[in-house]
Design an enzyme around this catalytic site. Structure first.
Site, PDB file in Angstrom:
ATOM      1  N   ARG A 244       0.831  -1.210   0.000  1.00 50.63           N
ATOM      2  CA  ARG A 244       0.000   0.000   0.000  1.00 50.63           C
ATOM      3  C   ARG A 244       0.869   1.266   0.000  1.00 50.63           C
ATOM      4  O   ARG A 244       0.528   2.262  -0.632  1.00 50.63           O
ATOM      5  CB  ARG A 244      -0.926  -0.030   1.229  1.00 50.63           C
ATOM      6  CG  ARG A 244      -1.898   1.146   1.339  1.00 50.63           C
ATOM      7  CD  ARG A 244      -2.798   0.952   2.563  1.00 50.63           C
ATOM      8  NE  ARG A 244      -3.615   2.123   2.863  1.00 50.63           N
ATOM      9  CZ  ARG A 244      -4.838   2.341   2.405  1.00 50.63           C
ATOM     10  NH1 ARG A 244      -5.400   1.466   1.604  1.00 50.63           N
ATOM     11  NH2 ARG A 244      -5.506   3.436   2.754  1.00 50.63           N
TER      12      ARG A 244
ATOM     13  N   VAL B 287      -6.252   7.431  -2.004  1.00 51.54           N
ATOM     14  CA  VAL B 287      -6.257   6.000  -1.726  1.00 51.54           C
ATOM     15  C   VAL B 287      -7.246   5.802  -0.588  1.00 51.54           C
ATOM     16  O   VAL B 287      -7.027   6.289   0.525  1.00 51.54           O
ATOM     17  CB  VAL B 287      -4.853   5.492  -1.342  1.00 51.54           C
ATOM     18  CG1 VAL B 287      -4.908   4.019  -0.950  1.00 51.54           C
ATOM     19  CG2 VAL B 287      -3.879   5.694  -2.495  1.00 51.54           C
ATOM     20  N   SER B 288      -8.339   5.123  -0.862  1.00 52.27           N
ATOM     21  CA  SER B 288      -9.428   5.014   0.117  1.00 52.27           C
ATOM     22  C   SER B 288      -8.989   4.255   1.356  1.00 52.27           C
ATOM     23  O   SER B 288      -7.993   3.520   1.353  1.00 52.27           O
ATOM     24  CB  SER B 288     -10.623   4.315  -0.527  1.00 52.27           C
ATOM     25  OG  SER B 288     -11.112   5.041  -1.625  1.00 52.27           O
ATOM     26  N   ALA B 289      -9.748   4.442   2.425  1.00 55.47           N
ATOM     27  CA  ALA B 289      -9.491   3.701   3.656  1.00 55.47           C
ATOM     28  C   ALA B 289      -9.547   2.205   3.375  1.00 55.47           C
ATOM     29  O   ALA B 289     -10.390   1.732   2.595  1.00 55.47           O
ATOM     30  CB  ALA B 289     -10.508   4.084   4.717  1.00 55.47           C
TER      31      ALA B 289
ATOM     32  N   GLN C 179     -12.121  -0.354   1.027  1.00 55.41           N
ATOM     33  CA  GLN C 179     -11.600  -1.051  -0.154  1.00 55.41           C
ATOM     34  C   GLN C 179     -11.883  -2.546  -0.061  1.00 55.41           C
ATOM     35  O   GLN C 179     -12.361  -3.153  -1.015  1.00 55.41           O
ATOM     36  CB  GLN C 179     -10.101  -0.796  -0.291  1.00 55.41           C
ATOM     37  CG  GLN C 179      -9.759   0.613  -0.756  1.00 55.41           C
ATOM     38  CD  GLN C 179      -8.276   0.832  -0.850  1.00 55.41           C
ATOM     39  OE1 GLN C 179      -7.527   0.540   0.075  1.00 55.41           O
ATOM     40  NE2 GLN C 179      -7.826   1.369  -1.975  1.00 55.41           N
TER      41      GLN C 179
END
Length: 410
Positions: free
Chosen positions: A42, A76-78, A82
């Site tokens: 990530r 970048v989503s939590a 996701q």
């Protein structure tokens, strides 16, 4: 051990910790999704100066681009949302997936889940976003597993047939007809759908001439750009010092907004429901209930320096307008035991009207929806329509169809 090696080792440790937390919380449900979260770095897809502890926190979204006003337009989503959306899509090896809204990390996760025999196409309207995603995916070893395209995904993606799943990772106000044309007959459409200002990530499958939900998750996403953009109508109400309380309408703004001029100068009134809730218990379904059944519903924000901003812990950003007055969802300490009581505080010469309307719907939620199964959703494209609307069912009109929200009846 070099600094780079040490950082990579720390990232791997935090990545495993994140996967463990997602499993413990019930977000990760399948082995392929678990493997993807343990595999994809990530930290390789967020700004380089982002601390690893921030990157690998369960509920942290990391902004990757802001507009000229400083508003986030790509992120970048939590991790929890996701994984929730990937699980909602029920992906398997060899499947084809269209991701709408690019960034790189989520596409890499999808590539891991569908395997080398699958296909992942990631589309974004912003060339800066797609250029960045392309470069990061190549650096992470996914260049031959993800196709990144710059396009407005409201239209069909040329050169590609149908997809087993379409996952929308930006806030959508409506379902594009193009998505339905490119969704396989037995495919899943997963999207964060805005419903009168309240969002849920809803997984849809086809049932005859319409879509029905298989799951829904509370979420929040940056809004869609391009042809699918939906701009809220905003109404700024100044207080005596010129500080603004802003009412934001997803749909159905006041016909005569000037009736609210000077409304904050008057006395505030209150109405209380008698409905209480303990501290730490979610009541997100109340927000959706109000958005469904309360005409004049809107979102509310208070600028620093206003009286409302000073009392921020006693209210939530949901309001309702009735003519020359408005009321907003509030809480006060419960008279007995721990927790709070729901109610409404109002401004305007007839503040009792919107306050009473909100309190009535709080009580209706408590009697007809609280402590019951989550509502289900159905989307009816133009040319199709539901039958008789039931008592616990709301209908929201969209550009390309209509949405029904149904709470289980007795």
């Amino acid at each position: 051990m070099t600094d780079d090696t040490s950082e990579q080792a720390r990232a791997a440790e935090l990545r495993d910790k994140l996967a463990d937390e997602l499993i413990a919380a019930g977000h990760i449900k399948s082995a392929p999704v678990e493997a993807a979260f343990r595999t994809v770095p990530r930290h390789a897809f967020v700004p380089a100066d982002t601390p690893l502890e921030v990157t690998y926190a369960v509920d942290n979204a990391v902004v990757t681009k802001r507009d000229e006003r400083g508003i986030a337009i790509s992120s970048v989503s939590a991790a929890y949302i996701q994984v929730a959306m990937i699980e909602q899509a029920e992906l398997g090896p060899g499947m084809s997936v269209l991701e709408i809204g690019s960034g790189g990390y989520n596409a890499a996760l999808l590539a891991e889940v569908v395997g080398t025999g699958g296909q992942v196409v990631s589309v974004d309207i912003d060339p800066e976003v797609t250029d960045r995603a392309t470069a990061l995916l190549e650096a992470a070893g996914y260049a031959d597993r993800v196709t990144v395209i710059t396009a407005d995904a409201q239209a069909e993606i040329p050169g590609h047939g149908s997809f087993d799943a379409i996952i929308v990772t930006v806030g959508a106000w409506d379902v594009s007809p193009a998505w339905l044309r490119q969704l396989a007959p037995d495919g899943k459409l997963v999207l964060p759908l805005r419903m009168n200002g309240v969002s849920r990530s809803i997984a849809f499958r086809r049932e005859g001439d319409h879509l029905v939900s298989t799951s829904a998750v509370v979420c929040g996403f940056v809004p869609m750009q391009g042809a699918g953009e939906h701009i809220d109508r905003e109404l700024g109400l100044p207080d005596a010092r010129g500080r603004l309380v802003t009412l934001r309408f997803d749909d159905g703004p006041p016909v005569e907004p000037t009736l609210l001029n000077g409304v904050l100068a008057g006395e505030r009134t209150e109405a209380w429901s008698g409905v209480t809730i303990e501290h730490g218990v979610s009541f997100a379904d109340l927000h959706l209930w109000l958005a469904s059944f309360l005409p004049g519903f809107c979102k509310m924000a208070a600028e620093e320096g206003t009286e409302l901003a000073q009392e921020r812990k006693t209210w939530f950003p949901f309001a309702v307008v009735r003519g020359d007055s408005f009321a907003y969802l509030s809480v006060r300490p419960a008279s007995e035991g721990s927790g709070v009581e729901f109610g409404a505080r109002a401004y305007g010469p007839h503040g009792d009207e919107p306050a009473t309307a909100m309190v009535e719907q709080i009580r209706a939620w408590d009697a007809r929806a609280r402590r019951r199964p989550e509502p289900s959703f159905a989307y009816w494209p133009a040319g199709s329509a539901p039958g008789r609307v039931l008592e616990n069912e709301a209908v929201l009109h969209k550009t390309h169809g209509l949405l029904t929200i149904s709470w289980p009846a007795d």
